[in-house]
Structure formats: C-alpha cells, structure tokens
Design an enzyme around this catalytic site. Structure first.
Site, PDB file in Angstrom:
ATOM      1  N   ARG A  79       1.907   2.730  15.584  1.00 33.08           N
ATOM      2  CA  ARG A  79       3.290   2.402  15.173  1.00 33.08           C
ATOM      3  C   ARG A  79       3.455   0.892  15.105  1.00 33.08           C
ATOM      4  O   ARG A  79       3.563   0.196  16.136  1.00 33.08           O
ATOM      5  CB  ARG A  79       4.304   2.982  16.162  1.00 33.08           C
ATOM      6  CG  ARG A  79       5.760   2.645  15.836  1.00 33.08           C
ATOM      7  CD  ARG A  79       6.231   3.239  14.538  1.00 33.08           C
ATOM      8  NE  ARG A  79       6.158   4.699  14.594  1.00 33.08           N
ATOM      9  CZ  ARG A  79       6.118   5.459  13.508  1.00 33.08           C
ATOM     10  NH1 ARG A  79       6.130   4.907  12.315  1.00 33.08           N
ATOM     11  NH2 ARG A  79       6.043   6.762  13.618  1.00 33.08           N
ATOM     12  N   ARG A 105      -5.350   5.661   7.079  1.00 28.21           N
ATOM     13  CA  ARG A 105      -4.816   4.825   8.160  1.00 28.21           C
ATOM     14  C   ARG A 105      -5.298   5.282   9.548  1.00 28.21           C
ATOM     15  O   ARG A 105      -5.092   4.593  10.526  1.00 28.21           O
ATOM     16  CB  ARG A 105      -3.294   4.759   8.115  1.00 28.21           C
ATOM     17  CG  ARG A 105      -2.581   6.080   8.359  1.00 28.21           C
ATOM     18  CD  ARG A 105      -1.076   5.846   8.470  1.00 28.21           C
ATOM     19  NE  ARG A 105      -0.346   7.110   8.548  1.00 28.21           N
ATOM     20  CZ  ARG A 105       0.946   7.188   8.870  1.00 28.21           C
ATOM     21  NH1 ARG A 105       1.636   6.092   9.138  1.00 28.21           N
ATOM     22  NH2 ARG A 105       1.557   8.360   8.926  1.00 28.21           N
ATOM     23  N   HIS A 165       1.769  -1.177   4.654  1.00 28.50           N
ATOM     24  CA  HIS A 165       3.066  -0.782   5.234  1.00 28.50           C
ATOM     25  C   HIS A 165       3.454  -1.758   6.359  1.00 28.50           C
ATOM     26  O   HIS A 165       3.492  -1.388   7.531  1.00 28.50           O
ATOM     27  CB  HIS A 165       2.889   0.646   5.783  1.00 28.50           C
ATOM     28  CG  HIS A 165       4.134   1.365   6.197  1.00 28.50           C
ATOM     29  ND1 HIS A 165       4.973   0.931   7.191  1.00 28.50           N
ATOM     30  CD2 HIS A 165       4.661   2.540   5.760  1.00 28.50           C
ATOM     31  CE1 HIS A 165       5.954   1.792   7.352  1.00 28.50           C
ATOM     32  NE2 HIS A 165       5.810   2.762   6.499  1.00 28.50           N
ATOM     33  N   ASP A 210      15.863   3.291   3.907  1.00 29.82           N
ATOM     34  CA  ASP A 210      14.529   3.776   3.536  1.00 29.82           C
ATOM     35  C   ASP A 210      14.490   3.814   2.016  1.00 29.82           C
ATOM     36  O   ASP A 210      14.896   4.783   1.385  1.00 29.82           O
ATOM     37  CB  ASP A 210      14.301   5.167   4.126  1.00 29.82           C
ATOM     38  CG  ASP A 210      12.841   5.581   4.067  1.00 29.82           C
ATOM     39  OD1 ASP A 210      12.506   6.619   4.682  1.00 29.82           O
ATOM     40  OD2 ASP A 210      12.046   4.865   3.426  1.00 29.82           O
ATOM     41  N   GLU A 269       7.315  -3.496   2.624  1.00 28.28           N
ATOM     42  CA  GLU A 269       5.959  -3.029   2.341  1.00 28.28           C
ATOM     43  C   GLU A 269       5.523  -3.344   0.905  1.00 28.28           C
ATOM     44  O   GLU A 269       6.310  -3.196  -0.034  1.00 28.28           O
ATOM     45  CB  GLU A 269       5.880  -1.524   2.587  1.00 28.28           C
ATOM     46  CG  GLU A 269       6.372  -1.111   3.977  1.00 28.28           C
ATOM     47  CD  GLU A 269       6.789   0.339   4.056  1.00 28.28           C
ATOM     48  OE1 GLU A 269       6.200   1.181   3.342  1.00 28.28           O
ATOM     49  OE2 GLU A 269       7.723   0.649   4.836  1.00 28.28           O
TER      50      GLU A 269
END
Ligand code: TA6
Length: 297
Positions: A79, A105, A165, A210, A269
């Site tokens: 995270r 990832r 990201h 978002d 991002e």
C-alpha cells in the site's frame, strides 16, 4: 508467466552492490529490497513488483508515500509507493477471479543492471508476463525518473492498460491543488464511471476522489502550500492521469491504510487506461516515462 531469474539478497549483493550507495537486504517478511543513498538522496525498491516505496531528495521531505500500515508479504500488493499496474487497470475486464490492477505488481521481477551516473543511481528490471516483455528503468537522483517499456512478444496484435500508480506525500490532501488537468474530461469512478467534462480549474479534493483523466498533457503538478512545495509530474507517452484518495470512510476499511493515514497522501498516477489503452502490433514496443521533481512552487 515465465519466472524471472530472481536472486536472493546475497546473490544481488554479490552482483550489484555499490558500497554505501546500493545495498540489498532480505526483510523479516521474506521480501528482498534495495536501498539507495547518494549525496543526501535516499530511495527504496522492493524486487517484488519492482515496487518503489521511497524517494527523498537531499534536504527535502519524503516525496513518495507508503502507508505505515502497509503489509509486506509475498504476493501482497504494498500500500503506497509506486505500484506497477499492467496489463489491465482496475478490475479485470471479464474475469472477476483475476487480481485488481493486473499481474505484475506482486510478481518477482529480475534485476538486470545497477549503474551510477551524473543523474543518479539507475536500476533496470525485467519481467515476461505471457505475450509481453517488460523493462522498467528507475533512476533515483534529485529527480525520480521511471521508464516502463512494453514489448509485444505475441504473434498477433495486442492491447493493454498500464499505470505507475504513484502515491505522493502531502501536508493535507484537503489543502492541495492538482494543476494540468483543467482541460481534460474524466471518468468518475465514484459515480458509476460517468464521463465528465473538463472542470476548467485546478482540482481540489473535498470528498472521495477516483478519476481517470483522459488525453492528459505531459505535465501536472501537486501544489502543496502546507509544505511550501510543488511536486511536478512530467510524462511522455502517458495519455491518462488517475487521481485518487479514498477519504476516511473507505480508508478505515483498508487494513493497510487506515482512517489516520488518508490525509497525508494523494495518488496522481501516470498511465494509459480506458479509452487511452495502448495497441501494439507483433514485436511492437511502447515506452511510457515519468519524471518527478520537487520545487518551491
Ligand atoms: O487508482 C485508483 C484505484 O483504481 C482506486 O479505484 C482504488 O481501487 C485504488 O486504485 C487502489 O487499488 P488497490 O487494488 O491497490 O487497493
């Protein structure tokens, strides 16, 4: 996915260590990380996911945010930092059993090269998920430079989404403004993927945000008056910019973030997502780059 020739910390040390500049260690969680330090600049990268988790230019505050509650474990996405998203962004388009944000990832990337130059310390990694060959170059210096090159190794044309990201550390997400997106339409993931017109003004956040901004320019900035700085994100071959903060309610439901961590971060991002997905012929390559700098604003 073809397993990379991954090495343990001892093998990496033997092959790539630069004493006092690039060191390798195995963490208590069984992950391998590289720590970078030069002339007051520091950085950190986990081989799992080729995941940058820290970058701090000399004399500056940390620029990259990694959650104090991040879970470091094999197969678990960290995270914060700069997760590498590929070959799809968000949920898999058709298969709900596939992991969010693709398969690289949490994969073990292969470290191929470590070098020092005037611009900083560069690490080059590679991974070969089915049908593709990925190369990722990271330069830790007074700038943070990231370059993700994708090659289509399949016999037919392919398309993919990708993103770096990036989680950025800010004084207070409610006090920052993101400039450079004023003229861009965006997909709002908080309102059922609604396509929204350009706002015509810098973005300030006052609720869960978002958004996938489309056809974005090559420069955007996070203006942070609380810390008297601006984080500039310059890109090439990135048509999408995703901006995200979960706000406290959703952050509280994330064990690796928490309600006390959301205010100090914002994701801006660098990517190619949704309408901006990349199409490649057989053998074709695509290189997306981002260059992150900090100034007084
Ligand atoms: O980039 C924004 C986003 O797609 C959000 O929708 C949120 O899911 C975030 O990524 C984090 O995703 P993750 O899978 O890392 O929890």
């Amino acid at each position: 996915m073809m397993e990379a020739m991954t090495m343990n910390a001892a093998e990496l040390t033997s092959r790539f260590r630069i004493a006092g500049v690039v060191e390798f260690a195995e963490t208590e969680h069984g992950l391998v990380k590289a720590t970078v330090a030069r002339a007051g600049m520091t950085g950190e990268l986990y081989l799992q996911g080729a995941h940058v988790t820290a970058w701090q230019p000399a004399g500056a505050r940390p620029v990259i945010f990694t959650s104090s509650r991040a879970i470091f474990a094999p197969g678990k996405a960290i995270r914060g930092g700069i997760p590498v998203i590929f070959p799809w962004f968000g949920p898999h388009p058709t298969d709900p059993t596939q992991p969010q944000h693709g398969v690289v990832r949490t994969a073990m990337w292969q470290l191929d090269q470590v070098e020092q130059s005037a611009e900083g310390v560069s690490l080059e990694l590679s991974l070969t998920p089915a049908g593709f060959a990925l190369r990722y170059r990271i330069v830790f210096g007074e700038e943070l430079q990231l370059s993700l090159t994708v090659q289509n190794t399949a016999t037919g044309a392919v398309s993919f989404e990708e993103a770096l990201h990036s989680y950025f550390a800010v004084s207070d997400v409610e006090r920052v403004a993101v400039s450079g997106l004023e003229a861009c339409s965006f997909i709002d993931k908080t309102t059922g993927m609604q396509l929204c017109p350009p706002a015509g003004a810098p973005l300030t956040l006052s609720k869960e945000t978002d958004r996938v901004y489309l056809n974005t320019p090559d420069s955007r900035a996070i203006n942070d008056p609380g810390w008297g700085r601006r984080i500039v994100v310059a890109t090439a071959a990135s048509a999408s910019t995703i901006v995200w903060n979960p706000w406290p309610e959703k952050a509280a439901a994330m064990a690796d973030l928490g309600a006390d961590n959301w205010r100090g971060m914002i994701c801006v991002e660098t990517g190619n997502a949704a309408d901006n997905r990349v199409h490649l012929p057989p053998g074709g390559t695509h290189e997306m780059t981002t260059r992150i700098t900090v100034d007084a604003g």
